[in-house]
Design an enzyme around this catalytic site. Structure first.
Site, PDB file in Angstrom:
ATOM      1  CG  ASP A  11      -1.865   1.178   1.386  1.00  0.00           C
ATOM      2  OD1 ASP A  11      -2.476   1.336   0.385  1.00  0.00           O
ATOM      3  OD2 ASP A  11      -1.925   1.698   2.235  1.00  0.00           O
ATOM      4  CG  ASP A  13      -1.470   7.200   0.640  1.00  0.00           C
ATOM      5  OD1 ASP A  13      -0.578   6.971  -0.261  1.00  0.00           O
ATOM      6  OD2 ASP A  13      -2.595   8.102  -0.136  1.00  0.00           O
ATOM      7  CE1 TYR A  22      -8.657  11.646  -0.190  1.00  0.00           C
ATOM      8  CE2 TYR A  22      -8.757  13.122   1.139  1.00  0.00           C
ATOM      9  CZ  TYR A  22      -9.947  11.757   0.751  1.00  0.00           C
ATOM     10  OH  TYR A  22     -11.079  11.338   1.255  1.00  0.00           O
ATOM     11  CB  THR A  53      -1.817   3.298  -3.862  1.00  0.00           C
ATOM     12  OG1 THR A  53      -2.070   4.649  -2.763  1.00  0.00           O
ATOM     13  CG2 THR A  53      -1.613   3.750  -5.097  1.00  0.00           C
ATOM     14  CD  GLN A  55      -4.116   7.615  -3.969  1.00  0.00           C
ATOM     15  OE1 GLN A  55      -3.759   8.864  -3.730  1.00  0.00           O
ATOM     16  NE2 GLN A  55      -3.401   6.923  -3.341  1.00  0.00           N
ATOM     17  CB  SER A  56     -10.882   8.360  -3.311  1.00  0.00           C
ATOM     18  OG  SER A  56     -11.096   8.900  -2.007  1.00  0.00           O
TER      19      SER A  56
END
Length: 170
Positions: A11, A13, A22, A53, A55-56
């Protein structure tokens, strides 16, 4: 048939970099303690290192796809500058509650806890899930690993090199 290579799915973050909420700009890039040494150790042990990952922030309109890709590239280069090789990056920009229409999806197969990114990496890079592992900091990381048939290991923070050394028995 030749068995595939083992992979370390990582992963981003909270595992490789500090989760500053973010992260997407160069000034957000802060490696976790021991991150480069951990990746070097995985490289030396024969693991293909793959970032997976969610990444929304892209779906939420906080930054664009290109900015996300540039940030991921900067992370890969920063690690490479310290002789730590990342072999591939898979990022899921989709989210059910996004504001950017093209990235809104109710349950994208790539979005962890779904295993899509891991399963695609297995096929695209000839990997062996039975000999692979996932290091993540969220329950969704562990669930994605389980669904992909990969051993999942929960990282609570701290020194990633020490965590990997303990994991590999070094």
């Amino acid at each position: 048939m030749t068995p595939g290579r083992p992979a370390a799915f990582l992963d981003r973050d909270g595992v490789l970099i500090e989760d500053v909420g973010y992260p997407h700009r160069a000034d957000h890039l802060r490696l976790m303690p021991g991150a480069a040494a951990a990746v070097r150790m995985l490289n030396a042990a024969g693991f293909v290192c793959v970032i997976v990952t969610n990444q929304s922030g892209v779906a939420r309109g906080m930054f664009g796809l290109e900015q996300m890709q540039a940030f991921n590239g900067l992370l890969v280069q920063t690690l490479a500058d310290d002789d730590a090789r990342i072999d591939a990056v898979y990022a899921c920009p989709y989210h059910s509650e996004g504001s950017v229409a093209s990235f809104i999806h109710p349950d994208h197969p790539d979005r962890k806890p779904n295993p899509g990114m891991i399963l695609r990496a297995v096929v695209e890079h000839g990997l062996d899930p039975d000999r692979s592992l996932m290091i993540g900091d969220q329950p969704s990381d562990m669930e994605a690993a389980r669904r992909a048939g990969v051993s999942g290991f929960h990282f609570d923070g701290g020194d990633l090199h020490r965590f990997v050394a303990d994991l590999l028995g070094d």
